[in-house]
Design a protein around this motif. Structure first.
Motif, PDB file in Angstrom:
ATOM      1  N   ILE A   3      -1.689   7.288   6.568  1.00  0.00           N
ATOM      2  CA  ILE A   3      -2.764   6.437   6.052  1.00  0.00           C
ATOM      3  C   ILE A   3      -3.979   7.288   5.742  1.00  0.00           C
ATOM      4  O   ILE A   3      -4.413   8.112   6.565  1.00  0.00           O
ATOM      5  CB  ILE A   3      -3.143   5.345   7.067  1.00  0.00           C
ATOM      6  CG1 ILE A   3      -1.922   4.464   7.381  1.00  0.00           C
ATOM      7  CG2 ILE A   3      -4.285   4.496   6.537  1.00  0.00           C
ATOM      8  CD1 ILE A   3      -2.196   3.393   8.426  1.00  0.00           C
ATOM      9  N   ALA A   4      -4.536   7.096   4.560  1.00  0.00           N
ATOM     10  CA  ALA A   4      -5.802   7.730   4.191  1.00  0.00           C
ATOM     11  C   ALA A   4      -6.908   6.697   4.339  1.00  0.00           C
ATOM     12  O   ALA A   4      -6.763   5.564   3.875  1.00  0.00           O
ATOM     13  CB  ALA A   4      -5.748   8.237   2.755  1.00  0.00           C
ATOM     14  N   THR A  25      -0.520   8.667  11.262  1.00  0.00           N
ATOM     15  CA  THR A  25      -1.052   9.950  10.807  1.00  0.00           C
ATOM     16  C   THR A  25      -2.188   9.637   9.846  1.00  0.00           C
ATOM     17  O   THR A  25      -1.960   9.078   8.769  1.00  0.00           O
ATOM     18  CB  THR A  25       0.032  10.771  10.094  1.00  0.00           C
ATOM     19  OG1 THR A  25       1.101  11.021  11.008  1.00  0.00           O
ATOM     20  CG2 THR A  25      -0.532  12.096   9.594  1.00  0.00           C
ATOM     21  N   VAL A  26      -3.403   9.952  10.243  1.00  0.00           N
ATOM     22  CA  VAL A  26      -4.581   9.514   9.500  1.00  0.00           C
ATOM     23  C   VAL A  26      -5.303  10.712   8.902  1.00  0.00           C
ATOM     24  O   VAL A  26      -5.604  11.690   9.589  1.00  0.00           O
ATOM     25  CB  VAL A  26      -5.548   8.729  10.405  1.00  0.00           C
ATOM     26  CG1 VAL A  26      -6.788   8.305   9.627  1.00  0.00           C
ATOM     27  CG2 VAL A  26      -4.844   7.508  11.005  1.00  0.00           C
ATOM     28  N   GLY A  56       0.127  12.004  -0.726  1.00  0.00           N
ATOM     29  CA  GLY A  56       1.252  11.684   0.135  1.00  0.00           C
ATOM     30  C   GLY A  56       1.068  10.471   1.022  1.00  0.00           C
ATOM     31  O   GLY A  56       1.923  10.190   1.879  1.00  0.00           O
ATOM     32  N   ALA A  57      -0.014   9.711   0.833  1.00  0.00           N
ATOM     33  CA  ALA A  57      -0.288   8.570   1.703  1.00  0.00           C
ATOM     34  C   ALA A  57       0.627   7.386   1.385  1.00  0.00           C
ATOM     35  O   ALA A  57       0.926   7.105   0.221  1.00  0.00           O
ATOM     36  CB  ALA A  57      -1.744   8.138   1.565  1.00  0.00           C
ATOM     37  N   LEU A  79      -8.270   8.042  -9.096  1.00  0.00           N
ATOM     38  CA  LEU A  79      -7.810   8.657  -7.861  1.00  0.00           C
ATOM     39  C   LEU A  79      -6.280   8.654  -7.804  1.00  0.00           C
ATOM     40  O   LEU A  79      -5.657   7.606  -7.990  1.00  0.00           O
ATOM     41  CB  LEU A  79      -8.388   7.897  -6.664  1.00  0.00           C
ATOM     42  CG  LEU A  79      -8.208   8.547  -5.302  1.00  0.00           C
ATOM     43  CD1 LEU A  79      -9.038   9.821  -5.202  1.00  0.00           C
ATOM     44  CD2 LEU A  79      -8.613   7.575  -4.195  1.00  0.00           C
ATOM     45  N   PRO A  80      -5.659   9.796  -7.541  1.00  0.00           N
ATOM     46  CA  PRO A  80      -4.194   9.883  -7.612  1.00  0.00           C
ATOM     47  C   PRO A  80      -3.495   9.307  -6.378  1.00  0.00           C
ATOM     48  O   PRO A  80      -2.793  10.015  -5.638  1.00  0.00           O
ATOM     49  CB  PRO A  80      -3.951  11.385  -7.753  1.00  0.00           C
ATOM     50  CG  PRO A  80      -5.105  12.032  -7.049  1.00  0.00           C
ATOM     51  CD  PRO A  80      -6.281  11.131  -7.330  1.00  0.00           C
ATOM     52  N   ILE A  81      -3.692   8.010  -6.154  1.00  0.00           N
ATOM     53  CA  ILE A  81      -2.962   7.333  -5.080  1.00  0.00           C
ATOM     54  C   ILE A  81      -1.481   7.337  -5.455  1.00  0.00           C
ATOM     55  O   ILE A  81      -1.126   7.038  -6.593  1.00  0.00           O
ATOM     56  CB  ILE A  81      -3.474   5.889  -4.918  1.00  0.00           C
ATOM     57  CG1 ILE A  81      -4.964   5.893  -4.532  1.00  0.00           C
ATOM     58  CG2 ILE A  81      -2.655   5.135  -3.870  1.00  0.00           C
ATOM     59  CD1 ILE A  81      -5.596   4.511  -4.506  1.00  0.00           C
ATOM     60  N   PRO A  82      -0.594   7.689  -4.536  1.00  0.00           N
ATOM     61  CA  PRO A  82       0.829   7.784  -4.883  1.00  0.00           C
ATOM     62  C   PRO A  82       1.391   6.471  -5.427  1.00  0.00           C
ATOM     63  O   PRO A  82       1.000   5.382  -4.998  1.00  0.00           O
ATOM     64  CB  PRO A  82       1.490   8.153  -3.542  1.00  0.00           C
ATOM     65  CG  PRO A  82       0.412   8.851  -2.788  1.00  0.00           C
ATOM     66  CD  PRO A  82      -0.858   8.152  -3.161  1.00  0.00           C
TER      67      PRO A  82
END
Length: 280
Positions: A3-4, A25-26, A56-57, A79-82
């Motif tokens: 998580i971002a 995993t933050v 990778g989020a 923003l390059p959110i997957p």
């Protein structure tokens, strides 16, 4: 889950702790570096940029100041959110903003859920916030597993669109703002009639503004507004969103907006919003 979390203001710092404690995993990012040190010691990886944070989020949580900050951080730089990731926006925005952000997310193959919270830092820390969740059914169901970490389970409300969740948050904050103005005016009236602050506060539990009197009465009585649970600047921003959204006059909202602006102009924007009841 990876998580971002973007935005380490007062609320973001409370929410990121719940994500870490739940074993996720933050990766965290903030525009200014000051809050990142504490969060890093708590167990989050600190990213140098928002783009690095979302790499990778599985899910991205944004807790930003307002819609313009969301545009600057997510929309304008694309923003390059997957692809396929879940974007949970906790930021208070207008319904029209939520529609805009949802459209951008759809074009980027990102699943968008708007999930603002109702409550201040103390319930956030205790995991007892009221939480609103709006979006497509499956995305809402997944988002609920995340936002439940900071929610009172009896205070979760779901909506079939992000815009409805945004509207519901503005409704909740309008009620808060008007209640605070009512507390402020009862204290002024009581003083004019010869009552002390303590005497007014002793009467208010018998009235319809008992909740806000119980929550903010002791703060006003102390005259110390430095323990900021919800800042004057933030509520002023939310009131501007309300006034821009409404298609009818909101005179009470406009009045509180003016009170808050006077506090901001006096250099008190970072103090608790209850500062509008300060003794004059």
């Amino acid at each position: 889950m990876d998580i971002a979390l973007l935005g380490l203001g007062r609320m973001g710092r409370e929410l990121v702790t719940h994500l870490i404690d739940a074993g996720n995993t933050v990766t965290a990012w903030n525009r200014s570096p000051e809050p990142t040190e504490t969060v890093g010691r708590r167990g989050a990886r600190i990213a140098a940029s928002a783009a690095e944070a979302v790499d990778g989020a599985d899910a991205v949580v944004t807790v930003l100041f307002g819609p313009d900050a969301v545009r600057e951080t997510v929309i304008d730089p694309s923003l390059p959110i997957p692809s396929g990731a879940l974007w949970i926006d906790v930021t208070t925005v207008a319904p029209s903003d939520a529609d805009e952000f949802g459209a951008w997310a759809s074009s980027a193959d990102v699943r968008y859920v708007h999930s603002p919270v109702v409550g201040s830092l103390a319930p956030a820390r205790a995991g007892n916030l009221a939480v609103l969740i709006g979006g497509e059914h499956d995305a809402v169901r997944q988002a609920r597993t995340i936002v439940s970490l900071w929610a009172d389970p009896d205070k979760i409300r779901t909506f079939d669109s992000p815009a409805k969740a945004a509207a519901a948050k503005l409704v909740a904050n309008l009620a808060l703002a008007v209640s605070m103005e009512a507390l402020s005016e009862t204290l002024r009236l009581g003083k004019a009639g010869g009552l002390s602050t303590a005497e007014v506060l002793d009467v208010l539990p018998l009235t319809s503004i008992a909740p806000i009197a119980g929550m903010k009465g002791p703060v006003v009585a102390s005259g110390d507004f430095d323990d900021t649970q919800f800042s004057a600047s933030l509520l002023a921003k939310d009131l501007r969103l309300m006034l821009a959204t409404a298609d009818v006059p909101l005179p009470a909202a406009a009045l509180v907006a003016a009170e808050l602006q006077r506090a901001i102009d006096a250099g008190q924007g970072d103090k608790d919003f209850s500062v509008i009841a300060r003794d004059r």
